[in-house]
Design an enzyme around this catalytic site. Structure first.
Site, PDB file in Angstrom:
ATOM      1  N   HIS A 277      -7.327   7.107  12.781  1.00 44.79           N
ATOM      2  CA  HIS A 277      -6.827   5.733  12.588  1.00 44.79           C
ATOM      3  C   HIS A 277      -5.321   5.687  12.341  1.00 44.79           C
ATOM      4  CE1 HIS A 277     -11.220   4.714  11.365  1.00 44.79           C
ATOM      5  NE2 HIS A 277     -11.077   4.772  12.659  1.00 44.79           N
TER       6      HIS A 277
ATOM      7  N   ASN B  31     -20.808  11.883  -1.130  1.00 47.35           N
ATOM      8  CA  ASN B  31     -20.451  10.464  -1.172  1.00 47.35           C
ATOM      9  C   ASN B  31     -20.911   9.862  -2.491  1.00 47.35           C
ATOM     10  OD1 ASN B  31     -19.132   8.656   0.801  1.00 47.35           O
ATOM     11  ND2 ASN B  31     -20.902   7.346   0.374  1.00 47.35           N
TER      12      ASN B  31
ATOM     13  N   ASN C 129      -8.565   8.410   7.334  1.00 47.59           N
ATOM     14  CA  ASN C 129      -7.559   7.973   6.377  1.00 47.59           C
ATOM     15  C   ASN C 129      -6.160   7.966   6.975  1.00 47.59           C
ATOM     16  OD1 ASN C 129      -9.750   7.907   4.751  1.00 47.59           O
ATOM     17  ND2 ASN C 129      -9.192   9.708   3.535  1.00 47.59           N
ATOM     18  N   VAL C 130      -5.367   6.982   6.557  1.00 45.22           N
ATOM     19  CA  VAL C 130      -3.975   6.858   7.005  1.00 45.22           C
ATOM     20  C   VAL C 130      -3.021   7.224   5.872  1.00 45.22           C
ATOM     21  CG1 VAL C 130      -4.572   5.059   8.680  1.00 45.22           C
ATOM     22  CG2 VAL C 130      -3.860   4.395   6.347  1.00 45.22           C
TER      23      VAL C 130
ATOM     24  N   ARG D  33       0.838  -1.201   0.000  1.00 49.64           N
ATOM     25  CA  ARG D  33       0.000   0.000   0.000  1.00 49.64           C
ATOM     26  C   ARG D  33       0.876   1.254   0.000  1.00 49.64           C
ATOM     27  NH1 ARG D  33      -4.256  -0.684   4.708  1.00 49.64           N
ATOM     28  NH2 ARG D  33      -4.769   1.458   4.057  1.00 49.64           N
TER      29      ARG D  33
END
Ligand code: APR
Length: 240
Positions: free
Chosen positions: A120, A214, A101-102, A71
């Site tokens: 996160h 969205n 989100n990371v 990733r």
């Protein structure tokens, strides 16, 4: 798409704006989401408990670590998109970003030094679960799985895995921001993961006006003031 005028008005008149984002805000940059119809959705292809839980890491640390490096190698080739840019403009006007989100894409375009509440964690660092030693990761020079230099335990990605608690300081800051908010912009989340998704109800119960962007229908559709369905990179710039 619903007329964005009302959504734009809400954001323009906001004095204490909170922006709550999920994987969908980065989808137009090519970052796979976790759920949903997209063929790339990670949890449609991989087992989240094998790859994103402390138990999975204990069972096979190399499998998990290499998957995060995969990733990371993708992220090294990716750029923020117009939704990130538009959100950075709102941030420069004082908005608070709370992200699930990371991927670090908000950080890449945000005003220098601006706080982003990362619920996160981040994929661009490793940490030790035992002694909390932490190391930044250069996405272009990825290290291999290795022991912590202080206690010898394997270092793991500094993300929050399933079954793990969020950082209490970050969580309390996010709750306070949502309690004080007079408006919230939600971008690109399925609203399936708690406690993060509970922040929307917290903001709503404190009378914040809520705008949602969205791709797919979301569990928040009925509780927001303006719901805009489509791609974040197309819609969010129109609202700013
Ligand atoms: N623009 C806007 N929204 C989009 C786009 C797009 N281009 N592409 C997808 N979406 C929407 C989808 O409709 C979906 O509702 O983004 C949402 C992504 O949902 P998830 O994949 O579930 O991501 P998220 O809500 O961020 O997941 C929460 O779950 O796996 C854990 O820790 C991980 O932080 C993550 C958490």
């Amino acid at each position: 798409m619903t007329d964005p005028t009302q959504a734009r008005d809400i954001l323009t008149h906001a004095r204490r704006l909170v922006i709550f984002t999920g994987a969908g805000v980065s989808a137009d940059s090519g970052v796979p989401t976790f759920r949903g119809a997209s063929a790339d959705a990670l949890w449609g292809k991989y087992d989240p408990y094998q790859l994103a839980s402390p138990q999975g890491f204990a069972a096979d640390p190399k499998l998990v670590y290499d998957w995060y490096n995969w990733r990371r190698s993708q992220l090294a080739l990716i750029q923020p998109n117009p939704a990130h840019q538009a959100i950075a403009k709102l941030q420069s006007r004082g908005a608070t970003i709370i992200t699930q989100n990371v991927d670090g894409l908000h950080e890449r375009v945000g005003p220098p030094g601006a706080t982003i509440l990362r619920l996160h964690g981040t994929i661009a660092a490793d940490r030790c679960s035992i002694c909390d030693h932490a190391e930044e990761i250069d996405l272009h020079h990825l290290p291999a799985l290795r022991p912590c230099p202080r206690c010898g335990e394997y270092l793991r990605p500094a993300v929050v895995w399933f079954g793990e608690s969020l950082d209490p300081d970050i969580w309390h800051a996010a709750e306070s921001a949502c309690r004080a908010a007079d408006a919230m912009l939600i971008v690109g989340t399925s609203g399936e993961v708690y406690p993060a998704a509970g922040l929307v109800r917290l903001a709503a119960s404190n009378r914040a006006k809520i705008v949602l962007v969205n791709l797919d229908p979301s569990p928040f559709d009925d509780m927001v003031d303006a719901a805009l369905h489509g791609r974040a990179a197309d819609i969010v710039p129109q609202l700013v």
